[in-house]
Design an enzyme around this catalytic site. Structure first.
Site: not given
Ligand code: PGA
Ligand code: ZN
Length: 420
Positions: A318, A160, A343, A291, A394, A371-373, A209, A246, A168-169, A44
């Site tokens: 983010d 994800h 990131k 987030e 995270k 991290h990243r996904s 994740e 998030d 997403q989270e 994402s």
């Molecule tokens: P991504 O997701 O690594 O796929 O961008 C992580 C996030 O959105 O925080």
């Molecule tokens: Zn994010």
């Protein structure tokens, strides 16, 4: 030639946790110190991120990274060979200058970052120091080193997890003092959550994740389940373990209609309606961090949210800030958030990442290193979070090695910090 002169830089193509190619890079110094770093990859991704160079064509369905690998081996390596690896700022600056584009589209942020991280790791090996300590020797951080509070993504949704859930989270945030206790509390809650999901007839398969990805009715049901899991694990919601989310709302935003589409629920929201819903979440659940609650270019939505939601809650940018000091400085000036997600590959070098962390810290913004996904076994982010004194890290759920490796590294750092 000094012992910290760069002897060789060798990049290669490896796989990330989703089975997609990514760049690995090994740096060896004249002293013999050597280390390999691996670059993560998002799904994402924000529109304002630095460019991740992919080959296109048929190989790996277009996702190969041989061009980025070649850029390291044929262009960057010959130029940097013989230079002093401890001069991280200068070396990152040189790579940025050689690339010459604003978004690293010539070499690829994946190419530049792989070298940048491998340099830092090789120098740490040379210094016989843990990476977090070596980073503190390289950069001057304004905050003391500290162990970050983990935000653990135990329920995955959005991009994800095949849109099992609109956000997403959904994360649990253990508040204990010691890292060992935070991680234990997270893992125990994760397993109780599995039991609860099974009892309700939900799937316990996991997303990118390592968090569960059941098809829930809505995010409120997700928060309810988390509160219940925390209780049944023997902890007090809010006091021992808080919640975070998030929303990754850029993925839901229809810029033409200026609405946010929650496709799984089948509902749409204006920015004002969404803000109300966030207020309700805050009233009902012990949420300490939210987030990407508005889209990456919805500055108005963000600005309006800070006075309403920001008092007791980190409002984390983010996709909104993409670890970029230009976007972050505007956000600070316009009071459009109060926290930043960091990131490394959004900006593409360690030095620029540290600059974003420091700008945030100086402005009183909370920092969450992420991290990243798509991940690898590389644990640099754990050391970076500690070295910079970031409030949060995270790094996903309590399953899958690509996530758990970072938690295990934090456990090791806790011992290193205690001099054990
Ligand atoms: P991504 O997701 O690594 O796929 O961008 C992580 C996030 O959105 O925080
Ligand atoms: Zn994010």
């Amino acid at each position: 030639m000094s012992t910290t002169a760069i002897k060789s830089i060798v990049a290669r193509e490896v796989l990330d946790s989703r089975g997609n190619p990514t760049v690995a890079c090994r740096v060896t110094l004249k002293s013999g110190a050597t280390a390999e770093a691996m670059v993560p990859s998002g799904a994402s991704t924000g529109a304002h991120e630095a460019i991740e160079l992919r080959d296109g064509g048929n190989r790996y369905r277009g996702k190969g990274v041989l061009k980025a690998v070649k850029n390291v081996n044929n262009i960057i390596a010959p130029e940097l060979k013989g230079m002093d690896a401890t001069k991280q700022r200068a070396l990152d600056g040189l790579m940025i200058q050689m690339d010459g584009t604003k978004n690293k589209s010539k070499f690829g942020a994946n190419a530049i970052l792989s070298v940048s991280l491998a340099l830092a790791q090789a120098v740490a090996v040379h210094r016989r120091m843990p990476l977090w300590k070596s980073l503190r020797k390289t950069y001057s951080f304004s905050h003391k080193p500290s162990l970050p509070v983990p935000t653990m993504n135990v329920l995955n949704g959005g991009e994800h997890a095949g849109w099992s859930l609109d956000v997403q989270e959904c994360m649990i945030v253990p508040q204990m003092k010691k890292m060992t206790d935070r991680i234990r509390a997270g893992a125990e809650t994760f397993h109780v959550l599995a039991k609860l999901l099974k009892a309700k007839g939900y799937a316990t398969t996991v997303g990118d994740e390592g968090g569960f990805a059941p098809k829930l009715k809505n995010v409120e049901e997700a928060f309810e389940l988390l509160v219940q899991a925390i209780r049944e694990a023997g902890y007090q919601p809010g006091k021992d373990i808080a919640l975070a989310s998030d929303v990754a709302s850029t993925e839901m935003y229809d810029a033409n209609k200026q609405i946010y589409n929650f496709r799984t629920e089948g509902k749409s929201f204006t920015a004002a309606e969404l803000l109300k819903r966030y207020q309700e979440w805050q009233k009902k659940y012990p949420i300490v961090s939210l987030e990407d609650i508005f889209a990456e270019d919805d500055w108005e939505g963000w600005k309006k949210s800070v006075p309403v939601l920001g008092k007791k809650c980190a409002l984390v940018g983010d996709d909104f800030f993409v670890t970029n000091v230009e976007r972050l400085s505007r956000g600070i000036k316009e009071k459009a958030a109060n926290a930043i997600l960091i990131k490394l590959n959004q900006i593409g070098s360690l030095t620029e990442t540290v600059a974003a962390i420091e700008m945030a810290h100086k402005a009183g913004f909370a920092v969450s290193v992420s991290h990243r996904s798509g991940e690898t076994a590389d644990t640099t982010i754990a050391d970076l979070a500690v070295a910079s004194g970031a409030a949060y890290i995270k790094t996903g759920s309590l399953s899958r090695s690509d996530r758990v490796e970072k938690y295990n590294r934090l456990l090791a750092i806790e011992m290193e910090m205690a001099g054990k």
